[in-house]
Design a protein around this motif. Structure first.
Motif, PDB file in Angstrom:
ATOM      1  N   VAL A  67      88.117  88.844 -29.680  1.00  0.00           N
ATOM      2  CA  VAL A  67      88.377  87.575 -30.369  1.00  0.00           C
ATOM      3  C   VAL A  67      89.723  87.646 -31.080  1.00  0.00           C
ATOM      4  CG1 VAL A  67      87.584  86.004 -32.185  1.00  0.00           C
ATOM      5  CG2 VAL A  67      85.924  87.058 -30.643  1.00  0.00           C
ATOM      6  N   ALA A  68      89.988  88.753 -31.767  1.00  0.00           N
ATOM      7  CA  ALA A  68      91.250  88.899 -32.501  1.00  0.00           C
ATOM      8  C   ALA A  68      92.451  88.856 -31.548  1.00  0.00           C
ATOM      9  CB  ALA A  68      91.249  90.209 -33.289  1.00  0.00           C
ATOM     10  N   GLU A  69      92.334  89.510 -30.403  1.00  0.00           N
ATOM     11  CA  GLU A  69      93.434  89.493 -29.444  1.00  0.00           C
ATOM     12  C   GLU A  69      93.667  88.081 -28.903  1.00  0.00           C
ATOM     13  OE1 GLU A  69      94.823  91.656 -25.268  1.00  0.00           O
ATOM     14  OE2 GLU A  69      93.106  92.462 -26.372  1.00  0.00           O
ATOM     15  N   ALA A  70      92.599  87.370 -28.610  1.00  0.00           N
ATOM     16  CA  ALA A  70      92.729  85.996 -28.123  1.00  0.00           C
ATOM     17  C   ALA A  70      93.366  85.096 -29.181  1.00  0.00           C
ATOM     18  CB  ALA A  70      91.354  85.455 -27.717  1.00  0.00           C
ATOM     19  N   ILE A  71      93.012  85.292 -30.430  1.00  0.00           N
ATOM     20  CA  ILE A  71      93.603  84.515 -31.531  1.00  0.00           C
ATOM     21  C   ILE A  71      95.098  84.810 -31.623  1.00  0.00           C
ATOM     22  CG2 ILE A  71      93.687  84.260 -34.051  1.00  0.00           C
ATOM     23  CD1 ILE A  71      90.586  84.704 -33.978  1.00  0.00           C
ATOM     24  N   GLN A  72      95.470  86.069 -31.482  1.00  0.00           N
ATOM     25  CA  GLN A  72      96.894  86.429 -31.539  1.00  0.00           C
ATOM     26  C   GLN A  72      97.676  85.736 -30.441  1.00  0.00           C
ATOM     27  OE1 GLN A  72      96.744  90.715 -31.344  1.00  0.00           O
ATOM     28  NE2 GLN A  72      97.034  90.899 -33.544  1.00  0.00           N
ATOM     29  N   TYR A  73      97.131  85.718 -29.237  1.00  0.00           N
ATOM     30  CA  TYR A  73      97.816  85.043 -28.132  1.00  0.00           C
ATOM     31  C   TYR A  73      97.952  83.553 -28.415  1.00  0.00           C
ATOM     32  CZ  TYR A  73      97.347  89.279 -25.306  1.00  0.00           C
ATOM     33  OH  TYR A  73      97.429  90.555 -24.830  1.00  0.00           O
ATOM     34  N   ARG A  74      96.918  82.954 -28.966  1.00  0.00           N
ATOM     35  CA  ARG A  74      96.957  81.519 -29.284  1.00  0.00           C
ATOM     36  C   ARG A  74      97.994  81.246 -30.365  1.00  0.00           C
ATOM     37  NH1 ARG A  74      96.796  76.597 -27.467  1.00  0.00           N
ATOM     38  NH2 ARG A  74      95.866  75.150 -28.893  1.00  0.00           N
ATOM     39  N   ALA A  75      98.070  82.108 -31.377  1.00  0.00           N
ATOM     40  CA  ALA A  75      99.058  81.931 -32.436  1.00  0.00           C
ATOM     41  C   ALA A  75     100.469  82.049 -31.880  1.00  0.00           C
ATOM     42  CB  ALA A  75      98.825  82.951 -33.551  1.00  0.00           C
ATOM     43  N   LEU A  76     100.686  82.995 -30.979  1.00  0.00           N
ATOM     44  CA  LEU A  76     102.002  83.141 -30.345  1.00  0.00           C
ATOM     45  C   LEU A  76     102.347  81.927 -29.510  1.00  0.00           C
ATOM     46  CD1 LEU A  76     101.929  86.866 -29.173  1.00  0.00           C
ATOM     47  CD2 LEU A  76     103.356  85.880 -30.956  1.00  0.00           C
ATOM     48  N   ASP A  77     101.360  81.397 -28.809  1.00  0.00           N
ATOM     49  CA  ASP A  77     101.565  80.221 -27.965  1.00  0.00           C
ATOM     50  C   ASP A  77     101.967  79.018 -28.810  1.00  0.00           C
ATOM     51  OD1 ASP A  77     101.453  78.744 -25.492  1.00  0.00           O
ATOM     52  OD2 ASP A  77      99.546  77.905 -26.186  1.00  0.00           O
ATOM     53  N   ARG A  78     101.376  78.887 -29.973  1.00  0.00           N
ATOM     54  CA  ARG A  78     101.669  77.749 -30.858  1.00  0.00           C
ATOM     55  C   ARG A  78     103.025  77.910 -31.542  1.00  0.00           C
ATOM     56  NH1 ARG A  78      97.360  74.379 -32.362  1.00  0.00           N
ATOM     57  NH2 ARG A  78      98.394  73.993 -34.334  1.00  0.00           N
ATOM     58  N   ALA A  79     103.496  79.143 -31.687  1.00  0.00           N
ATOM     59  CA  ALA A  79     104.771  79.394 -32.361  1.00  0.00           C
ATOM     60  C   ALA A  79     105.939  78.867 -31.521  1.00  0.00           C
ATOM     61  CB  ALA A  79     104.948  80.880 -32.634  1.00  0.00           C
ATOM     62  N   GLY A  80     105.774  78.885 -30.215  1.00  0.00           N
ATOM     63  CA  GLY A  80     106.829  78.372 -29.334  1.00  0.00           C
ATOM     64  C   GLY A  80     108.006  79.310 -29.231  1.00  0.00           C
ATOM     65  N   PRO A  81     109.039  78.881 -28.489  1.00  0.00           N
ATOM     66  CA  PRO A  81     110.207  79.749 -28.274  1.00  0.00           C
ATOM     67  C   PRO A  81     111.103  79.860 -29.487  1.00  0.00           C
ATOM     68  CG  PRO A  81     110.399  77.696 -27.016  1.00  0.00           C
ATOM     69  CD  PRO A  81     109.104  77.669 -27.736  1.00  0.00           C
TER      70      PRO A  81
END
Length: 81
Positions: A67-81
């Motif tokens: 769950v924590a790893e999936a949350i990290q990926y989602r947070a990175l995705d939302r941060a954008g380039p």
């Protein structure tokens, strides 16, 4: 493949049985929803990703690390380039 489809294509009804979380992991997801301002759809995407991560790890159940790893990926995705 579960139920004849990939985790990304799981229907909400399938998710309830395939992507079950323990209480502590559900609280982690709820905290992430609050902090990242995620919708229910965003939470479902995290759950599907956590299920995939657990599958890749050979785990039958979704654990806190998944769950924590999936949350990290989602947070990175939302941060954008």
């Amino acid at each position: 493949l579960r139920s004849g489809c990939a985790n990304a294509h799981l229907a909400p009804g399938q998710m309830q049985t395939i992507c079950q979380l323990q209480e502590k992991d559900m609280k982690l997801l709820e905290l992430a929803m609050e902090r990242l301002n995620l919708s229910a759809r965003g939470a479902h995407r995290i759950l599907k990703l956590a299920r995939t991560i657990a599958d890749l790890a050979g785990a039958e159940i979704i654990g806190s690390a998944h769950v924590a790893e999936a949350i990290q990926y989602r947070a990175l995705d939302r941060a954008g380039p």
